[in-house]
Motif scaffolding. Structure first.
Motif, PDB file in Angstrom:
ATOM      1  N   GLN A 410      88.817  17.998  39.422  1.00 51.88           N
ATOM      2  CA  GLN A 410      88.243  16.706  39.797  1.00 51.88           C
ATOM      3  C   GLN A 410      87.892  15.962  38.505  1.00 51.88           C
ATOM      4  OE1 GLN A 410      85.300  16.833  42.987  1.00 51.88           O
ATOM      5  NE2 GLN A 410      85.888  18.936  43.475  1.00 51.88           N
ATOM      6  N   ASN A 411      88.774  15.074  38.076  1.00 50.79           N
ATOM      7  CA  ASN A 411      88.681  14.484  36.742  1.00 50.79           C
ATOM      8  C   ASN A 411      87.501  13.534  36.581  1.00 50.79           C
ATOM      9  OD1 ASN A 411      91.011  15.834  35.862  1.00 50.79           O
ATOM     10  ND2 ASN A 411      92.330  14.244  36.743  1.00 50.79           N
ATOM     11  N   ASP A 412      87.257  12.703  37.596  1.00 52.49           N
ATOM     12  CA  ASP A 412      86.186  11.713  37.461  1.00 52.49           C
ATOM     13  C   ASP A 412      84.812  12.365  37.313  1.00 52.49           C
ATOM     14  OD1 ASP A 412      84.911   9.279  37.353  1.00 52.49           O
ATOM     15  OD2 ASP A 412      84.762   9.072  39.526  1.00 52.49           O
ATOM     16  N   PRO A 413      84.407  13.244  38.239  1.00 55.71           N
ATOM     17  CA  PRO A 413      83.107  13.900  38.030  1.00 55.71           C
ATOM     18  C   PRO A 413      83.093  14.832  36.827  1.00 55.71           C
ATOM     19  CG  PRO A 413      84.212  14.814  39.959  1.00 55.71           C
ATOM     20  CD  PRO A 413      84.999  13.626  39.546  1.00 55.71           C
ATOM     21  N   MET A 419      79.920  14.282  29.819  1.00 56.65           N
ATOM     22  CA  MET A 419      79.082  13.322  29.096  1.00 56.65           C
ATOM     23  C   MET A 419      77.618  13.736  29.142  1.00 56.65           C
ATOM     24  SD  MET A 419      79.445  10.535  27.343  1.00 56.65           S
ATOM     25  CE  MET A 419      78.111  10.826  26.194  1.00 56.65           C
ATOM     26  N   ARG A 420      77.185  14.243  30.281  1.00 54.28           N
ATOM     27  CA  ARG A 420      75.809  14.749  30.377  1.00 54.28           C
ATOM     28  C   ARG A 420      75.591  15.920  29.419  1.00 54.28           C
ATOM     29  NH1 ARG A 420      71.804  11.735  32.941  1.00 54.28           N
ATOM     30  NH2 ARG A 420      72.817  10.477  34.544  1.00 54.28           N
ATOM     31  N   HIS A 467      88.107  15.256  25.050  1.00 49.03           N
ATOM     32  CA  HIS A 467      88.369  15.220  26.498  1.00 49.03           C
ATOM     33  C   HIS A 467      87.964  13.866  27.081  1.00 49.03           C
ATOM     34  CE1 HIS A 467      87.691  15.931  30.792  1.00 49.03           C
ATOM     35  NE2 HIS A 467      88.590  16.897  30.682  1.00 49.03           N
ATOM     36  N   LEU A 468      86.842  13.318  26.619  1.00 46.85           N
ATOM     37  CA  LEU A 468      86.390  12.022  27.132  1.00 46.85           C
ATOM     38  C   LEU A 468      87.245  10.878  26.591  1.00 46.85           C
ATOM     39  CD1 LEU A 468      82.525  12.511  26.936  1.00 46.85           C
ATOM     40  CD2 LEU A 468      83.972  12.563  28.958  1.00 46.85           C
ATOM     41  N   TYR A 469      87.809  11.040  25.389  1.00 45.84           N
ATOM     42  CA  TYR A 469      88.700  10.002  24.872  1.00 45.84           C
ATOM     43  C   TYR A 469      89.925   9.831  25.773  1.00 45.84           C
ATOM     44  CZ  TYR A 469      86.024  10.440  20.528  1.00 45.84           C
ATOM     45  OH  TYR A 469      85.031  10.473  19.589  1.00 45.84           O
ATOM     46  N   LYS A 470      90.357  10.933  26.377  1.00 44.43           N
ATOM     47  CA  LYS A 470      91.543  10.882  27.232  1.00 44.43           C
ATOM     48  C   LYS A 470      91.217  10.422  28.652  1.00 44.43           C
ATOM     49  CE  LYS A 470      93.666  14.712  24.683  1.00 44.43           C
ATOM     50  NZ  LYS A 470      94.174  16.105  24.786  1.00 44.43           N
ATOM     51  N   LEU A 475      83.577   3.282  29.608  1.00 44.36           N
ATOM     52  CA  LEU A 475      82.185   3.485  29.227  1.00 44.36           C
ATOM     53  C   LEU A 475      81.978   4.877  28.653  1.00 44.36           C
ATOM     54  CD1 LEU A 475      79.216   2.620  29.153  1.00 44.36           C
ATOM     55  CD2 LEU A 475      79.006   3.396  31.511  1.00 44.36           C
ATOM     56  N   LEU A 476      82.578   5.880  29.286  1.00 39.55           N
ATOM     57  CA  LEU A 476      82.452   7.238  28.771  1.00 39.55           C
ATOM     58  C   LEU A 476      83.124   7.371  27.407  1.00 39.55           C
ATOM     59  CD1 LEU A 476      83.061   9.409  31.975  1.00 39.55           C
ATOM     60  CD2 LEU A 476      80.895   8.679  30.958  1.00 39.55           C
ATOM     61  N   ARG A 477      84.244   6.693  27.216  1.00 37.05           N
ATOM     62  CA  ARG A 477      84.909   6.745  25.905  1.00 37.05           C
ATOM     63  C   ARG A 477      84.018   6.148  24.825  1.00 37.05           C
ATOM     64  NH1 ARG A 477      89.650   4.941  28.616  1.00 37.05           N
ATOM     65  NH2 ARG A 477      89.332   2.878  27.714  1.00 37.05           N
ATOM     66  N   THR A 478      83.389   5.012  25.141  1.00 37.42           N
ATOM     67  CA  THR A 478      82.523   4.366  24.158  1.00 37.42           C
ATOM     68  C   THR A 478      81.341   5.252  23.801  1.00 37.42           C
ATOM     69  OG1 THR A 478      83.139   2.193  25.024  1.00 37.42           O
ATOM     70  CG2 THR A 478      81.126   2.323  23.708  1.00 37.42           C
TER      71      THR A 478
END
Length: 826
Positions: A410-413, A419-420, A467-470, A475-478
């Motif tokens: 589940q990629n979105d969660p 990020m948390r 992982h977040l860059y991809k 917002l998560l990338r930033t």
């Protein structure tokens, strides 16, 4: 209690017990008018004969019993509480029927018929007259509503409101007893016969004397009756695995309604969790229980109690363990519709059972409540430290959730939970991160990226950020990019952090981001400036920190306090929003240390610049306005006492550096106590001493160059305690940058100064060239803004204040030539 009942209760004969049961029963038998064979008469006669002797013992109850002669009044019956309620219900029903005839809905709605029936029918069959009254009320309400729509004269507001309220009550009651209502409508006579048969077969349990539904004990301390859990309307509730979904549905329907007892809901769900048998039942109950715990504290201004938070955290761990150990079940936010009252398993679903729920929302709420609790606890007490210890279990829960989402793809969660996790480690030193990761290694559910697997803290942060860059969420990338830059800056990797910040172009779009991201950006920039200062890059540190200190709102920009302006009054909503976005105390960046680094960097740049400028007009052009303002204020002081604050130390050190007393300047700067809070404080003090020596040499040459024709390099080396090679290097650089009109004679070890006297036309031409250059720079800035170009953080300083700040020749001599290459801040 009368003596008659005491003797009957204390008698050892079975016949006396039976007589007492007959007296206290809820049946329709009458009290015996004369003693039977199993109830000997002397017990009653003795009571009547000794009535005069028991006045003092029996009290008021004894007096009342003596006045009633059971033997003379054979028609008296002792009515049970159940039968009494049924009679009250019938009387209330008649009152309601009379009110229906006159269309008085106020009297009907205030009647206690519904309350009485709910109390009376607990664990009993539904009385037929109650069902009949419900049906009549429903039809009367429908007829009244139809007449009200067609009537020209409407009923008064009070009556109409009572009609609407009664409609809702009847609707709920009919829904609750839907089966009985259907049976009654199909065949009322059969329903009556069935009720009569059930009542006749029902065993009658004798009530113990003095019993009130609580636990009654005899002389041997043996329990006679226990507490019974009472649900809605006084009906007894029994929690079993078969009826778990029905009870769960009832709790979820009551959620969010007015006057709902949240604590009682939590207790019910805890009992349901105890009786849950299958994994599906436990998952469903845990989802509802965790949500109820978060609903317990609905106020936004206060934090969740620690006990409730810890219980919710343990239940989230339990939920993740269930779905991680059994691959037949999965929790997703979006699923197909399914019947919530039916047991589901892998065999019935023919595959994985998808349960509607959101673990990431629980993780977000746990993390937010943890942060809110730290915001509301006094950071200088032991309670704050004890609460901060719970971060380890929270971090472990986040990692377990990451492992679950990695397993289910589940990629979105997954991006949100990573990020948390990143937010808990990016700003912490290696020792703290290792302590947090040690708890993850001991867990039975582990994510793919751990400290042991990655090999170090930097590699772990890098893996999470990549992982977040991809990910597809910008917002998560930033936030991942800013966290990555912050981590590099925290570990003194300045050049990597600076290059990442400039290549990301975040300075161009950060103004359109949300407040939390802007705060993270400000923290990253400040940490980058501290990193440059620790690395000895004074110019870069001053240029980076200047943007923050120019605003004079450092604490507000870093979310470490609220800045109160003189003519600005915040509304209560604005104050509440400001307090909610404040960072916990342990995440604060020391603003006094930050100010000390900025002012010392400004001192090492401004003092040589002031010494190199001849005209007063050029001296008014400051690089660091906050530093120049403090320096001017210090110059206006008539009497200067010993330094007390950090600013006093730096201002007196600046004056000593202007006078060429570099040793006094060094001692004042190194005596600032705030340096002890900086990592590797000894190395920082040594670096500052070296920079003060170098800038002291530059200031000396700028100040006294007009008074010398030649100057020995060995003398400069001894005066400033620098090596001859270092002195030669500094002088050569000043000559190369045209800051010093001189030549270096290495064979003789001297500096030859050249005097250049400008004529009046040359001086005017110099001033004009400076003004034209300033106009060109302003036009280029305006063009960049108009074209939507690079007008962001990296280019806030123009050509006269960029890297060319170190080129004091342009400021001192006013040369019109400008270096076009480096327009950035660094």
């Amino acid at each position: 209690m009368s003596r008659f009942f005491r003797q009957a209760g204390d008698s050892d004969s079975d016949s006396d017990s039976e007589s007492e049961s007959e007296l206290m029963t809820s049946g329709d038998e009458e009290a015996p008018s004369k003693p039977t064979a199993s109830a000997p008469k002397p017990a009653i006669d003795s009571e009547s004969e000794e009535s005069t002797d028991t006045d003092s013992e029996a009290g008021p109850e004894g007096d009342g019993d003596e006045t009633d002669d059971e033997g003379e009044r054979p028609g008296v019956r002792i009515i049970s509480a159940q039968e009494k309620r049924l009679k009250e219900m019938e009387a209330t029903g008649k009152v309601m029927e009379n009110a229906l005839k006159i269309n008085d809905w106020v009297a009907i709605s205030t009647g206690e018929f519904l309350t009485l029936v709910l109390e009376s029918v607990a664990e009993q069959p539904i009385p037929p007259f109650y069902v009949r009254t419900l049906v009549n009320l429903e039809s009367s309400i429908n007829n009244a509503l139809v007449k009200e729509k067609e009537a020209k004269k409407k009923m008064n507001a009070t009556n109409a409101k009572a009609l609407t309220a009664m409609k809702q009550k009847i609707k709920r009651a009919i829904k609750e007893y839907e089966t009985d209502v259907k049976k009654y409508l199909e065949d009322p006579e059969a329903f009556n016969r069935e009720y009569a048969a059930l009542v006749s077969r029902e065993p009658i349990a004798p009530a113990a004397p003095g019993s009130r539904g609580a636990t009654a004990t005899t002389g041997d301390d043996t329990t006679v009756e226990e507490f019974t859990t009472v649900g809605k309307g006084g009906r007894g509730v029994q929690f079993t695995s078969e009826g778990i979904f029905k009870n769960l549905h009832a709790v979820q329907e009551a959620r969010g309604k007015k006057n709902t007892d949240r604590a009682e809901q939590i207790r019910i769900l805890e009992k349901l969790l105890e009786v849950a048998v299958t994994p599906y039942q436990r998952i469903r109950v845990l989802l509802a229980l965790i949500s109820s715990r978060f609903d317990y504290n609905s106020s936004v201004s206060t934090h969740m109690p620690t006990e409730l938070w810890l219980a919710a955290q343990r239940e989230v761990d339990q939920l993740v363990s269930i779905i991680a150990s059994d691959s037949n079940f999965s929790i997703q936010e979006v699923t197909e519709d399914y019947d919530e009252l039916v047991e589901r398993s892998a065999s019935t679903e023919r595959g994985v059972v998808h349960v509607r729920g959101s673990i990431i929302s629980f993780i977000d709420r746990l993390d937010d409540e943890f942060t809110r609790s730290l915001q509301n606890i006094d950071p200088h007490g032991t309670e704050y430290v004890d609460r901060l210890k719970d971060e380890k279990v929270l971090y472990c829960t986040i990692c377990r959730a990451q492992a679950f989402y990695e397993k289910t793809n589940q990629n979105d969660p997954l991006g949100r939970v990573i990020m948390r996790r990143l937010e808990h480690i990016y700003s912490k030193p290696n020792a703290v991160v290792q302590a947090l990761e040690a708890a993850v290694d001991d867990s039975d559910v582990k994510p793919s990226m751990t400290l042991v697997a990655q090999g170090g803290t930097a590699a772990l942060v890098h893996g999470l950020c990549v992982h977040l860059y991809k990910a597809g969420n910008s917002l998560l990338r930033t936030r991942a990019m800013l966290s990555h830059i912050y981590h590099h800056a925290l570990h003194n990797d300045f050049h990597t952090a600076r290059d990442m910040l400039l290549m990301s172009h975040l300075q161009e779009s950060i103004h359109s981001a949300d407040v939390a991201t802007q705060i993270l950006y400000n923290r990253t920039v400040v940490q980058l400036g501290l990193c440059a200062f620790r690395s000895g890059l004074i110019k870069e540190a001053q240029a980076t920190l200047q943007d923050i200190f120019t605003t004079q709102r450092v604490k507000e920009l870093l979310a470490q306090g609220v800045h109160q302006q003189r003519f600005q009054v915040l509304t209560p909503e604005q104050e509440k929003a400001e307090k909610q976005r404040q960072l916990p105390f342990h995440m604060h960046i020391n603003t006094e240390l930050l100010e000390a680094a900025f002012l010392v960097s400004s001192m090492l740049i401004e003092i040589p610049l002031l010494a190199s400028i001849d005209s007063e007009e050029l001296k008014r052009k400051a690089i660091s306005k906050p530093f120049r303002r403090l320096l001017d204020f210090a110059d206006r002081q008539v009497f200067t006492g010993p330094p007390e604050s950090t600013r006093d130390h730096i201002m007196q050190a600046s004056k000593a550096l202007q006078d060429g007393e570099w040793e006094t300047c060094r001692d004042l700067i190194q005596s600032i106590k705030i340096w002890s809070l900086m990592p590797e404080a000894a190395a920082v003090k040594e670096m500052l001493a070296k920079r003060i020596q170098e800038q002291g040499l530059r200031t000396y040459l700028f100040t006294y160059a007009p008074h010398y024709s030649t100057l020995s390099l060995s003398l400069l080396s001894r005066t400033f305690s620098l090596s001859l090679r270092t002195v030669s290097s500094i002088v050569s650089k000043m000559i190369w940058n045209e800051e010093l009109s001189a030549s270096l004679d290495q064979s003789g070890g001297i500096v030859l100064f050249h005097r250049i006297d400008l004529s009046r036309p040359q001086q005017l031409a110099q001033v004009i060239a400076e003004k034209v250059a300033a106009m060109v720079d302003q036009n280029e800035k305006a063009l960049d803004v108009k074209m939507g170009g690079t007008g962001g953080w990296g280019e806030r300083t123009d050509g006269s204040k960029g890297e060319k700040r170190g080129e004091q020749t342009q400021e001192r001599r006013g040369r019109g030539e400008r270096t076009r290459g480096a327009r950035g801040m660094f």
